[in-house]
Write an enzyme that holds these catalytic residues in place. Sequence first.
Site, short mmCIF file in Angstrom:
data_model
loop_
_atom_site.label_atom_id
_atom_site.label_comp_id
_atom_site.label_asym_id
_atom_site.label_seq_id
_atom_site.Cartn_x
_atom_site.Cartn_y
_atom_site.Cartn_z
N ARG A 39 118.98 19.76 4.71
CA ARG A 39 119.24 20.63 5.86
C ARG A 39 119.96 19.80 6.90
O ARG A 39 120.26 18.63 6.66
CB ARG A 39 117.97 21.30 6.41
CG ARG A 39 116.68 20.59 6.27
CD ARG A 39 116.60 19.30 6.97
NE ARG A 39 116.95 19.39 8.39
CZ ARG A 39 117.34 18.41 9.14
NH1 ARG A 39 117.47 17.19 8.64
NH2 ARG A 39 117.64 18.57 10.41
N GLY A 40 120.21 20.40 8.06
CA GLY A 40 120.97 19.70 9.10
C GLY A 40 122.42 20.16 9.04
O GLY A 40 123.01 20.24 7.96
N ALA A 41 122.98 20.44 10.23
CA ALA A 41 124.29 21.09 10.29
C ALA A 41 125.36 20.36 9.48
O ALA A 41 126.05 20.95 8.64
CB ALA A 41 124.71 21.19 11.75
N ARG B 231 123.00 29.74 5.03
CA ARG B 231 122.60 29.28 6.37
C ARG B 231 123.66 29.76 7.36
O ARG B 231 124.65 29.07 7.58
CB ARG B 231 122.48 27.74 6.42
CG ARG B 231 121.59 27.07 5.38
CD ARG B 231 120.11 27.31 5.53
NE ARG B 231 119.57 27.21 6.87
CZ ARG B 231 119.11 26.10 7.43
NH1 ARG B 231 119.14 24.97 6.77
NH2 ARG B 231 118.60 26.11 8.64
N GLN C 274 110.75 19.41 11.55
CA GLN C 274 111.77 18.40 11.23
C GLN C 274 111.66 17.17 12.14
O GLN C 274 112.07 16.08 11.75
CB GLN C 274 113.19 18.99 11.36
CG GLN C 274 113.55 20.02 10.31
CD GLN C 274 113.31 21.43 10.80
OE1 GLN C 274 112.38 21.69 11.55
NE2 GLN C 274 114.13 22.36 10.38
N ASP D 135 124.18 23.17 16.13
CA ASP D 135 124.56 23.79 14.86
C ASP D 135 125.84 24.60 15.00
O ASP D 135 126.50 24.89 14.01
CB ASP D 135 123.42 24.68 14.37
CG ASP D 135 122.21 23.83 14.03
OD1 ASP D 135 122.12 23.35 12.89
OD2 ASP D 135 121.38 23.57 14.92
N ASN E 69 121.27 25.50 18.71
CA ASN E 69 120.56 24.39 18.07
C ASN E 69 119.17 24.91 17.67
O ASN E 69 118.83 26.08 17.94
CB ASN E 69 120.46 23.19 19.02
CG ASN E 69 120.00 21.93 18.30
OD1 ASN E 69 120.57 21.58 17.26
ND2 ASN E 69 119.00 21.25 18.81
N LYS E 70 118.39 24.06 17.05
CA LYS E 70 117.07 24.46 16.55
C LYS E 70 116.26 25.18 17.63
O LYS E 70 116.29 24.81 18.80
CB LYS E 70 116.34 23.20 16.07
CG LYS E 70 114.97 23.40 15.47
CD LYS E 70 114.93 24.43 14.37
CE LYS E 70 115.83 24.14 13.20
NZ LYS E 70 115.91 25.28 12.24
#
Length: 370
Positions: free
Chosen positions: A54-56, A95, A208, A249, A259-260
Amino acid sequence: MKVNGVNYRTIWLEDGSSPCVKIIDQRYLPHRFVVEPIESFDGLLRAISEMHLRGAGLIGVAAAFGIYLAVWEQRNLVNFQEALEKCALKLIKTRPTAVNLRWAVERQLEVLAGVENPDDRVAIARQTAIDIAEDDAGCCRKIGLEGVGLIEDIARNKNGGVVNILTHCNAGWLAFTDYGSALAPVYEAWRRGVRLHVWVDETRPRNQGASLTAWELLNEGITHTVIADNTGGHLMQHGLVDLVLTGADRITTNGDAANKIGTYLKALAAHDNGVPFYIAAPSSTFDWSLSDGLSQIPIEQRHPDEVRYVGGWLDGRLQNVLVCPDESPAANFAFDVTPARLISGIITERGICKPLPAGIKKVFPEKFNY
Ligand code: MRU
């Protein structure tokens, strides 16, 4: 970055007679370091949607490798282009918020358009995926160099006292091919001998921060403390945070940043307490087609069970524990948008810009046609 003295990236190729993409399976961190080989397009699709990675930045790079796998599998099809576009769409749907994924897929489709020879198709898709991975690492390295001055300035103002940085989610090297975005300046400052301490938001529902950011910082020997998500405001009120540094993101041209989930609340608290709030992101996270984050960025909603259950390591395996009444429904918005007015600056590979169209244009003039 090094894990147990060995240099790793989060994704790499180990092709034999057929393609093999290897990834660090992040579901097992911080408890086990597991490398997963992926040899099919469907396997890679699953890895993205089930959060093995995961992660942009990283999902963008993974999607580029996904296209390589799809091209390999379909290289001889008469309706190659149509089949490839179907795969591209499937990847983009996994996503929807992080724009890096769409950006990487579109870059692959562009270079593959009109290529007829099956071997050429494979070679081009392979090389483009490798290039995207390299670019991602290169941009993050530069973000570290561009952002480190912010931390050094604070250290200077504190006469060498410890700089307290708060971060949310994981925007470290695990979220990219290497180095990270928000954590890249932190790593650089640490290497330069700045005394610092990182407050790590646990980042429910998938944790995360607690699992990945804490693992990364521990691995680098950086002093840090994991905190419950609601703690940041209290710390800021008591002067215990000098800087908030998060990733993004998707950033729109007016400077709004998705963002998250929970990032917006940290930005509000930072604003109320006069704490600088910076976003760090490579240019692949900017959506040049959108001019307003709040109204235009799609917010991914994930399965409610990620909220209803907490995952952890028990009896030698990953397990989930129910934390609310079984009958209670839950909502799982995975991201929020922080309006530009709450952001002190955006750290990019080309320098730090103001979160305004004019500020962003100064750094990326070629993206604006006015
Ligand atoms: O749902 P995730 O873990 O893929 O979320 C994306 C992120 O890693 C964070 O929002 C992060 O801060 C963005 S920077 C990679």
